[in-house]
Write an enzyme that holds these catalytic residues in place. Structure first.
Site, PDB file in Angstrom:
ATOM      1  N   HIS A 103      28.973 -17.161 -20.776  1.00  0.00           N
ATOM      2  CA  HIS A 103      29.510 -16.707 -22.059  1.00  0.00           C
ATOM      3  C   HIS A 103      28.615 -15.621 -22.650  1.00  0.00           C
ATOM      4  O   HIS A 103      27.480 -15.421 -22.215  1.00  0.00           O
ATOM      5  CB  HIS A 103      29.623 -17.891 -23.017  1.00  0.00           C
ATOM      6  N   GLN A 104      29.115 -14.944 -23.666  1.00  0.00           N
ATOM      7  CA  GLN A 104      28.449 -13.758 -24.186  1.00  0.00           C
ATOM      8  C   GLN A 104      27.029 -14.038 -24.655  1.00  0.00           C
ATOM      9  O   GLN A 104      26.083 -13.350 -24.245  1.00  0.00           O
ATOM     10  CB  GLN A 104      29.272 -13.154 -25.327  1.00  0.00           C
ATOM     11  N   ARG A 154      30.929 -12.591 -17.718  1.00  0.00           N
ATOM     12  CA  ARG A 154      31.600 -13.504 -18.637  1.00  0.00           C
ATOM     13  C   ARG A 154      32.860 -14.048 -17.975  1.00  0.00           C
ATOM     14  O   ARG A 154      33.373 -13.478 -17.017  1.00  0.00           O
ATOM     15  CB  ARG A 154      31.965 -12.789 -19.937  1.00  0.00           C
ATOM     16  N   HIS A 155      33.343 -15.150 -18.503  1.00  0.00           N
ATOM     17  CA  HIS A 155      34.619 -15.693 -18.060  1.00  0.00           C
ATOM     18  C   HIS A 155      35.730 -14.675 -18.316  1.00  0.00           C
ATOM     19  O   HIS A 155      35.572 -13.733 -19.103  1.00  0.00           O
ATOM     20  CB  HIS A 155      34.924 -16.980 -18.833  1.00  0.00           C
ATOM     21  N   GLU A 163      28.440 -21.920 -24.022  1.00  0.00           N
ATOM     22  CA  GLU A 163      28.320 -20.924 -25.091  1.00  0.00           C
ATOM     23  C   GLU A 163      27.504 -21.476 -26.253  1.00  0.00           C
ATOM     24  O   GLU A 163      27.384 -22.701 -26.441  1.00  0.00           O
ATOM     25  CB  GLU A 163      29.723 -20.512 -25.568  1.00  0.00           C
ATOM     26  N   ARG A 217      37.024 -22.395 -19.478  1.00  0.00           N
ATOM     27  CA  ARG A 217      37.322 -20.993 -19.223  1.00  0.00           C
ATOM     28  C   ARG A 217      36.418 -20.397 -18.135  1.00  0.00           C
ATOM     29  O   ARG A 217      36.830 -19.475 -17.432  1.00  0.00           O
ATOM     30  CB  ARG A 217      37.235 -20.171 -20.505  1.00  0.00           C
ATOM     31  N   ILE A 237       0.843  -1.202   0.000  1.00  0.00           N
ATOM     32  CA  ILE A 237       0.000   0.000   0.000  1.00  0.00           C
ATOM     33  C   ILE A 237       0.877   1.250   0.000  1.00  0.00           C
ATOM     34  O   ILE A 237       0.648   2.196  -0.769  1.00  0.00           O
ATOM     35  CB  ILE A 237      -0.947  -0.010   1.215  1.00  0.00           C
ATOM     36  N   ASN A 293      39.734 -15.716 -27.284  1.00  0.00           N
ATOM     37  CA  ASN A 293      39.345 -14.307 -27.364  1.00  0.00           C
ATOM     38  C   ASN A 293      40.474 -13.473 -27.945  1.00  0.00           C
ATOM     39  O   ASN A 293      40.249 -12.585 -28.778  1.00  0.00           O
ATOM     40  CB  ASN A 293      38.983 -13.759 -25.980  1.00  0.00           C
ATOM     41  N   LYS A 317      20.582 -12.410 -36.879  1.00  0.00           N
ATOM     42  CA  LYS A 317      21.383 -13.088 -35.876  1.00  0.00           C
ATOM     43  C   LYS A 317      20.523 -13.872 -34.891  1.00  0.00           C
ATOM     44  O   LYS A 317      20.972 -14.859 -34.320  1.00  0.00           O
ATOM     45  CB  LYS A 317      22.243 -12.080 -35.112  1.00  0.00           C
TER      46      LYS A 317
END
Length: 745
Positions: free
Chosen positions: A697-698, A558-559, A631, A610, A471, A565, A660
């Site tokens: 991962h990304q 991320r790792h 990933e 990783r 409330i 990379n 994508k």
């Protein structure tokens, strides 16, 4: 001599070095009408580089490509592009004689087979003659590409540095070499590392959930708090308020915060109660298979073969893969036409978490790929109908005929607007109003007849502290009280409004319904279901039984930077780079400081080394490996750079750039596939009552981040998730807040 030498050197500098391509040759032998006996294996014998001699014992074995095709491929060294060879059939028993093809030796010059139409003939001891067609394919390949392929081959067969680490480990630190922690120190104040979140992400401020809902278009521009949805099912961007008031929150009982409810049947029929769940029951949350069903078209027609899908049906198929797409198509083909659209009608007294539940469910269904919209009937709708003077508690009294007429009229218009949206391609509409009487609900069911399926979702809360907190939050955040300067006056008015609703409130007993009873506290409660069937209603129940309002942070990162990379290669399972080794130490110190006051927490990683290496130095918390957090599978492109894909697979490169979200790597996954396998992760994150650190991962973190921030599916593949940055998502009664920490450049 000296002058000539200098000119020669100058010439070398002026003329670029050219390395000729190597000749790649593939030799095949085929007989479609005959499969070789298992005792006879095809071989090739010939001059260098096929072998040091014509000795059959040193012949090269061919590899089976199919039931009737055998193949041998090799690279021809420069200056050896004239090859002479013959086919042999060798028995498995080395003591038995082999069979050499009849006729002269075969000759390949510059990749072309001389006398190429000649069959390979073999005469066996029993007089039987076997005939095989011969094919030779040749092309030039770069020695650099060959070297890259060989390096990838070696790395794929290199043993992981984390072999032997159990899937679940507690209070363990992974030792991978010398530890130099002096360079991994952190500032005492973690706020030093905060960086701005992306401008297009959800606001980190506290936002009243009703402001995120869709207001009926038919009620004019004054009621719009969100832009119109696009036709492709994407979620529009939210117009956040410029300023947000602070909120008073009653902290939950710390001794009860970290209970772990599961889902079991209670003694009453049709009731599901969350109770303590054993650790070994976590396996109930299994990964779904990936792969998007394809609607096959006849070669002579533009219609779908064996699928009678009309235009309305095809428009309501979700942007999804796997189980979601399969279930949607099955429901479209086999279910009643009105069931192609689902209306989830909220039922509740005010301040019982109705709008918050509606917003959370909307986010979940959108993330799965269903075109879902949250329709809220609020103050702005009344203002657009010239009822702005009737906003006191008296307006909501059951004996106020003008107020009753106004509320019913607004509800009708809002519901009709939701139906119109469904007819334009919408799939799930969540109708957010109190709908507290049977008369109102019967009116809505009549409006829905033959047009959509209705499920009532009732939220019941008997916890006085939670109601009081809700409330107060509503008074501070709801547009109903934006012009009320006296907080206590607004509080009294709202409580009178609630009392008016309580006098005539009737719990749901009709139609299909889901009842959430005291689920908000996170300390037990019940979910009752009646006449619920179908994929979407089932997923809705499954989601709601695992959700709660217990505040806790979820840390996404991320790792540490990997060796791949650094090389610009996608996928793979490489170890950490020097920068990655430094980040894992900084991350361990960050987690220690950030969660030092937490009673419990958990570290989740993927099964790739990783992420496991990155979590290695973190101690004091359980670590769990999830295959679902791996990933995105790049298939045949695993280990390649994008430049290599562009050069060697230009069509795949262009297809990925065009879409994508839906693009699936050959023999790999798409982002939609990743979302499907992440659903158990989302459910478990919603169910957890303690903080969770997700090291992944990304692509995976993009999908998780999109869920919590309600980002459109079409934006997932471009969400910014940089290395060495921690994204803190805080879940609680106010919704989702975001904070980012950048530990390294």
């Amino acid at each position: 001599m000296v002058g000539n030498s200098e000119e020669d050197r100058d010439g070398l500098h002026q003329t670029p070095l050219r390395i000729p391509g190597l000749l790649y040759v593939s030799v095949k032998m085929e007989n479609p009408n005959l499969t070789l006996s298992g005792d006879l294996l095809p071989h090739v014998s010939g001059t260098f580089p096929l072998g040091p001699s014509w000795d059959p014992s040193k012949a090269l074995s061919m590899e089976r490509e199919s039931a009737s095709v055998w193949e041998l491929s090799f690279v021809v060294p420069p200056n050896h592009e004239a090859l002479e060879f013959k086919f042999l059939l060798k028995p498995k028993d080395i003591n038995m004689p082999c069979f050499v093809e009849e006729g002269p030796s075969r000759v390949i010059i510059g990749g072309a087979l001389q006398d190429g139409d000649r069959l390979a003939l073999f005469r066996l001891d029993n007089g039987q003659v076997l005939e095989y067609r011969v094919f030779v394919e040749a092309k030039r390949v770069s020695p650099f590409d060959l070297a890259a392929s060989w390096r990838a081959y070696q790395e794929n067969f290199r043993l992981s540095a984390v072999r032997g680490i159990p899937d679940v480990s507690i209070n363990s630190e992974l030792q991978t070499g010398s530890e130099n922690i002096s360079s991994a120190s952190l500032e005492l104040d973690l706020e030093h590392y905060i960086v701005p979140s992306p401008s297009i992400s959800a606001s980190s401020a506290l936002v009243y959930a009703a402001n995120l809902a869709e207001d009926p278009r038919s009620l004019g521009s004054g009621s719009a708090s969100i832009s119109s949805s696009t036709g492709d099912g994407s979620v529009p961007l939210i117009n956040q308020p410029a300023t947000v008031k602070l909120m008073e929150v009653n902290a939950p009982d710390p001794s009860k915060v970290y209970q772990s409810p599961g889902m079991v049947k209670s003694q009453s029929v049709g009731t599901i109660s969350p109770l303590q769940r054993e650790d070994d029951q976590r396996g109930l949350l299994v990964d779904r298979g990936v792969g998007s069903p394809r609607l096959v078209k006849s070669s002579s027609s533009n219609t779908f073969t064996n699928l009678n899908l009309d235009t309305d049906t095809k428009n309501s198929i979700p942007a999804a893969a796997g189980a979601v797409a399969a279930a949607a198509i099955a429901d479209q083909m086999l279910g009643p036409k009105e069931h192609r659209h689902l209306a989830i009608v909220m039922v509740s007294l005010p301040a019982r978490g109705k709008t918050y539940t509606a917003a959370k469910l909307t986010r979940y269904l959108r993330w799965l790929g269903h075109n879902t919209k949250h329709f809220n009937v609020g103050k702005e709708n009344f203002q657009s109908m010239s009822y702005s003077s009737m906003q006191s508690a008296d307006f909501f009294r059951a004996d106020n005929p003008e107020g009753m007429e106004a509320r019913n009229e607004v509800a009708k218009m809002a519901f009709e607007d939701m139906i119109s949206w469904m007819q334009e391609g919408g799939q799930v509409g969540i109708f957010d109003a109190t709908n507290s009487s049977k008369q109102r609900r019967n009116m809505l069911m009549k409006l829905a007849e033959g047009r959509c399926k209705i499920i009532f979702l009732e939220t019941i809360c008997n916890d006085v502290d939670i109601i009081e907190r809700n409330i107060r939050f509503k008074i501070q955040q709801s547009p109903d009280y934006a012009e009320v300067s006296d907080f206590e006056a607004g509080l009294r008015d709202f409580k009178e409004r609630v009392a008016n609703y309580e006098k005539v409130y009737e719990t749901v007993e009709e139609g299909s319904y889901i009842k959430m009873i005291d689920m908000a506290s996170g300390h037990g409660g019940q979910i009752q279901v009646n006449n619920i069937s179908g994929y979407l209603p089932g997923r809705t129940v499954f989601f709601l039984v695992n959700t709660h309002l217990t505040p806790r942070p979820i840390l996404l990162t991320r790792h540490g930077e990997s060796q791949d990379n650094v090389r610009g290669r996608i996928g793979g399972d490489s170890a950490l780079s020097e920068a990655g080794e430094l980040y894992k130490k900084k991350l361990a110190k960050f987690v220690e400081k950030r969660l030092k006051s937490e009673r419990a927490a958990c570290i989740w990683t993927s099964t790739l080394q990783r992420t496991i290496l990155t979590a290695g130095p973190i101690v004091g918390f359980p670590k769990i490996q999830w295959r679902a957090l791996d990933e995105i599978n790049a298939g045949v492109c695993d280990g390649m750079t994008y430049e290599e894909i562009k050069k060697n697979m230009p069509e795949e490169y262009e297809s990925r750039n065009k879409d994508k979200l839906r693009y699936r790597y050959p023999r790999g996954e798409s982002y939609l596939d990743v979302i499907q396998r992440l659903e158990p992760v989302i459910i478990e994150l919603e169910r957890q009552r303690a903080p969770v650190v997700v090291i992944s991962h990304q692509a995976v973190l993009r999908a998780l981040y999109a869920y919590f921030t309600d980002r459109p599916l079409k934006e997932i593949a471009d969400i910014e998730v940089p290395l060495h940055t921690i994204i803190e998502i805080h879940l609680g009664v106010t919704g989702v807040e975001e904070k980012r920490y950048k530990l390294m450049d």
